[in-house]
Structure formats: C-alpha cells, structure tokens
Design a protein around this motif. Structure first.
Motif, short mmCIF file in Angstrom:
data_model
loop_
_atom_site.label_atom_id
_atom_site.label_comp_id
_atom_site.label_asym_id
_atom_site.label_seq_id
_atom_site.Cartn_x
_atom_site.Cartn_y
_atom_site.Cartn_z
N ALA A 93 73.40 -38.89 19.01
CA ALA A 93 74.59 -39.09 19.84
C ALA A 93 74.43 -38.44 21.21
O ALA A 93 74.84 -39.00 22.22
N ALA A 94 73.80 -37.25 21.23
CA ALA A 94 73.58 -36.58 22.51
C ALA A 94 72.61 -37.36 23.39
O ALA A 94 72.82 -37.49 24.61
N GLU A 95 71.55 -37.90 22.79
CA GLU A 95 70.60 -38.69 23.57
C GLU A 95 71.24 -39.97 24.09
O GLU A 95 70.98 -40.40 25.21
N GLN A 96 72.10 -40.57 23.28
CA GLN A 96 72.79 -41.78 23.71
C GLN A 96 73.74 -41.47 24.86
O GLN A 96 73.85 -42.24 25.82
N ALA A 97 74.44 -40.32 24.76
CA ALA A 97 75.33 -39.92 25.85
C ALA A 97 74.55 -39.64 27.13
O ALA A 97 74.98 -39.97 28.24
N ALA A 98 73.36 -39.01 26.97
CA ALA A 98 72.53 -38.74 28.14
C ALA A 98 72.04 -40.04 28.78
O ALA A 98 72.01 -40.17 30.01
N ALA A 99 71.66 -41.01 27.94
CA ALA A 99 71.24 -42.31 28.48
C ALA A 99 72.38 -43.00 29.21
O ALA A 99 72.20 -43.60 30.27
N ALA A 100 73.58 -42.88 28.64
CA ALA A 100 74.74 -43.47 29.30
C ALA A 100 75.01 -42.79 30.64
O ALA A 100 75.38 -43.43 31.63
N ARG A 101 74.80 -41.47 30.69
CA ARG A 101 75.00 -40.74 31.95
C ARG A 101 74.02 -41.21 33.02
O ARG A 101 74.36 -41.33 34.19
N ARG A 102 72.78 -41.51 32.58
CA ARG A 102 71.78 -41.98 33.55
C ARG A 102 72.10 -43.39 34.06
O ARG A 102 71.59 -43.81 35.09
N MET A 103 72.96 -44.10 33.32
CA MET A 103 73.33 -45.44 33.73
C MET A 103 74.59 -45.45 34.59
O MET A 103 75.16 -46.51 34.86
N GLU A 104 75.06 -44.29 35.00
CA GLU A 104 76.27 -44.23 35.82
C GLU A 104 76.07 -45.03 37.10
O GLU A 104 75.01 -44.97 37.74
N PHE A 108 76.24 -48.32 37.14
CA PHE A 108 76.08 -49.70 36.66
C PHE A 108 77.30 -50.09 35.85
O PHE A 108 77.77 -49.31 35.01
N THR A 109 77.81 -51.26 36.08
CA THR A 109 78.91 -51.77 35.27
C THR A 109 78.50 -53.11 34.65
O THR A 109 77.46 -53.68 35.00
N ALA A 110 79.33 -53.59 33.76
CA ALA A 110 79.05 -54.87 33.12
C ALA A 110 78.95 -55.99 34.16
O ALA A 110 78.16 -56.92 34.00
N ALA A 111 79.75 -55.88 35.23
CA ALA A 111 79.72 -56.91 36.27
C ALA A 111 78.36 -56.99 36.94
O ALA A 111 77.97 -58.05 37.45
N PRO A 143 81.47 -49.43 32.09
CA PRO A 143 80.15 -48.87 32.41
C PRO A 143 79.09 -49.39 31.45
O PRO A 143 79.37 -49.62 30.26
N VAL A 144 77.90 -49.58 31.97
CA VAL A 144 76.81 -50.09 31.14
C VAL A 144 76.51 -49.12 29.99
O VAL A 144 76.15 -49.53 28.89
N GLY A 145 76.70 -47.83 30.25
CA GLY A 145 76.45 -46.85 29.20
C GLY A 145 77.29 -47.08 27.96
O GLY A 145 76.86 -46.80 26.84
N ALA A 146 78.50 -47.62 28.16
CA ALA A 146 79.37 -47.88 27.02
C ALA A 146 78.88 -49.04 26.17
O ALA A 146 79.35 -49.23 25.04
N VAL A 206 68.58 -54.38 28.07
CA VAL A 206 67.21 -53.86 28.15
C VAL A 206 66.69 -53.96 29.58
O VAL A 206 66.04 -53.03 30.09
N SER A 207 66.96 -55.07 30.24
CA SER A 207 66.53 -55.24 31.62
C SER A 207 67.16 -54.19 32.53
O SER A 207 66.49 -53.61 33.39
N ALA A 208 68.45 -53.92 32.33
CA ALA A 208 69.13 -52.92 33.15
C ALA A 208 68.56 -51.53 32.92
O ALA A 208 68.36 -50.75 33.86
N LEU A 209 68.28 -51.20 31.65
CA LEU A 209 67.69 -49.90 31.34
C LEU A 209 66.32 -49.76 31.97
O LEU A 209 65.97 -48.69 32.50
#
Length: 364
Positions: free
Chosen positions: A203-214, A216-219, A317-320, A351-354
C-alpha cells in the motif's frame, strides 16, 4: 488508535456477543459448565482483530490450554504458597512464547486457575479447552460470513487467477523471508504478521507511485475518440468491432451518450459458455450461434453488458487509477462528465503514462 468504522464496530460487537453466547450454551449442554472470564478477552481478539497473530487458532487454543496446564502443575507442586500464583502466570507466558502460541488471555487463564482451581483436572480443563475451540470455530464461521478471512494466514492460497503466483504488485518488492527478518529485528512478530507487513508495504509503494503521478489526470491519458455501441446492437456487430479494432472493451451508450455499461470480450465467451451448457453444444458452436446475425432474435449488447463498473471524472488523478486497474480489477474505466461518457482509460493507457513519468523522473 484510529477511530473505527461503523461496520467494524458491528462486526466485532455482534460477533463476540454471539460467539460467547453459542459457546456458553454448548458448554452448558455438554455438562462442561459455563464461560470463564478469559474467554471474553479471547473473543476481543478473534472477533475484533482476527488478522492479529495473537488471535489465530493456534494461539487461542494452545495458548489458553498450555496456560491452564502450567497453572495446574504449579499449584499442585506448591499448594498454599502465595508466590505460586505469579509464578504460574510467568511460567505460562514463557511456555506460550516457546510454543509460538502467545495469547494475552492465557495469562488471565493461568491467574484464574492458580487462584481458584478445585484440583479436578477435568472440571478445570474442560471449559478452557472446549471453550477455546468453540470460540475459534464460531469465529471462523462469523468472520467468513461478514467478509473477513480467519484464520488469516492460510498457506498456498490461490491468487485472483486461480494460480499460486503472487499478484504483480507483490512480485516486485521484499521477499517474505526479508519481511520476517524485519519483524524479528524490530521485535514486532507478535503484533504483526508477514502477510500484514506485505500488505502495508504494498500500500505504501502504491501511494508513493501515485504521488509520483501528481499532475497527471484521467483527462491527460484517456482515449477521447470513442467507438461505442447501443444497447440494441447485435453481438455480431460487437464481435466484429473487437476483431477489427483490436479492442478488449466497448462502452454501451444511449442516444444522448449516456453511459449504460461496458461490454468486454470475456463477456462474449461467458455467455457462449452458458449457452453451451444449457444447449448441450460445444463452446465453438455456441459462440458461432451467439454472433450469428441471421438469427430471428439475435442477442443484444444490452443483455450481456456489465453495469457495475467503476467510473471516474476527467479530473481524477492518475494515481487513483492504480488500484482500479490493478490485476484482478477493472480492465478499463469509463470517464464520465455527469451521465455522459467522455473518454475511457485502459490498462494500456495507464502503463504508457507510468512509463512516460518514469522517463521524465530518470531524465531529471
């Protein structure tokens, strides 16, 4: 401690009360007496924190039983000695630790037995051993009935695809032996299990990955030029779009672009499999009949579309999206503005966004 959710309060309180009532009635009907006080503490662990190492069946049954046996042995060897009572509790704790069956109510069991044992082995051990087993058995049924897993640590559990492979997010990270070593080093193995720590790290790694995607949005990553079908579209048309376009999912919309549901390739196969069983045909022939556009009443997209799919807004957000599109989750998530669909995000898009964000981070 964090404030509990209402559902947790209900599951723990109702489960403990029902579990103790049923265990007590079973003890009484079998002539083993009634409940003893330490079982109330055991119920707290079994029904309120069933994932705790201290609440697992081995700890409950063996911990309580060994504590009672130790207390009986001490007061038999040292009758009428005041310091025999604390000695019994101390020895019980040591024995539980040695047996890897630490259960805090076991200390209360040792204290109760050493203070008030009648000397009758069966009368003393019956309620403790039988009561502990009954409480665990009821706890297994109750926790599974309310959607929780107990016992928590079950070997060789299958993954979401029916295999022993861990999920993708669990394959990259610390090995279970590494996690066990961390728990041992910080003296936390009695409070937290390897499975718990793995979930927290993931969960912490997923939250960190989401933070790195700040930022970026779905749009930013969604597909906008959508190919859709109406609910009355025959499945032959749906299958043809899957074949020609290479899609794995199609939105089903009303005339005003209002999202009605999604239809996936796997939905066609599931429907064909159901037809094959019902009509005693092969899967291939059932699938061919399913997408036969010359039938008198060909099945429609609205009949097999999935309506309970998660939806997001363009500002999400893409992280979500990481937990939504994770293995075993959704294959595609529609992006809606009110009731209207304005885009769709697939796993490929994510995957492309990441990959793009990772390239930017490495460049910096």
């Amino acid at each position: 401690m964090a404030g509990p959710r209402a559902v947790d309060v209900g599951r723990a309180g109702l489960g403990a009360g029902l579990g103790l009532l049923l265990a007590g009635l079973a003890l009484r009907s079998s002539g083993l007496g009634w409940l003893i006080a330490p079982l109330g503490a055991s119920a707290v662990l079994v029904f309120a924190v069933p994932n705790s190492p201290l609440a697992q069946p081995w700890s409950v049954v063996v911990g309580n039983t060994l504590s009672a046996l130790v207390a009986l042995a001490v007061i038999t060897a040292l009758p009428h000695v005041d310091w025999a009572v604390p000695l019994a509790v101390g020895l019980a704790i040591g024995i539980m630790l040695a047996a890897r069956a630490l259960h805090p109510p076991g200390g209360a069991v040792a204290l109760l037995v050493s203070l008030g044992a009648s000397g009758d082995f069966a009368a003393t051990m019956g309620p403790i051993l039988a009561g502990s087993c009954l409480l665990v058995g009821i706890g297994v049924l109750w926790n599974r009935a309310v959607g929780r897993v107990y016992p928590f640590r079950q070997p060789a559990q299958l993954g979401p695809h029916g295999t022993h492979d861990p999920t993708p997010e669990e394959r990259i990270g610390l090995d279970p032996s590494d996690l066990a070593a961390i728990l041992e080093e910080y003296r936390q193995s009695a409070n937290l299990g390897v499975a718990d720590l793995a979930r927290l790290v993931g969960a912490a790694e997923q939250a960190a990955a989401a933070r790195r995607m700040e930022g970026f949005t779905a749009a930013d990553i969604m597909s906008r030029d959508l190919v859709t079908v109406g609910p009355q579209a025959p499945l032959a048309q749906v299958a043809d779009l899957f074949r020609k376009r290479g899609f794995t999912s199609l939105p089903v919309v009303a005339e005003d672009d209002r999202l009605l549901g999604l239809i996936f390739q796997i939905d066609l196969i599931r429907r064909a499999r159901e037809d094959a069983f019902r009509q005693h045909k092969s899967l291939i022939s059932a699938l061919a009949r399913l997408i036969d556009n010359h039938r008198a009443k060909p099945p429609k997209a609205g009949e097999i579309m999935e309506t309970g799919v998660p939806q997001i807004s363009p500002e999400t957000p893409v992280g979500a999206l990481l937990p939504l599109l994770a293995d075993g989750g959704a294959e595609a998530v529609p992006v809606v503005d009110g009731p209207r669909i304005v885009g769709i995000v697939t796993r490929t898009d994510l995957v492309s966004a990441l990959a793009q964000r990772l390239a930017l981070v490495q460049a910096v």
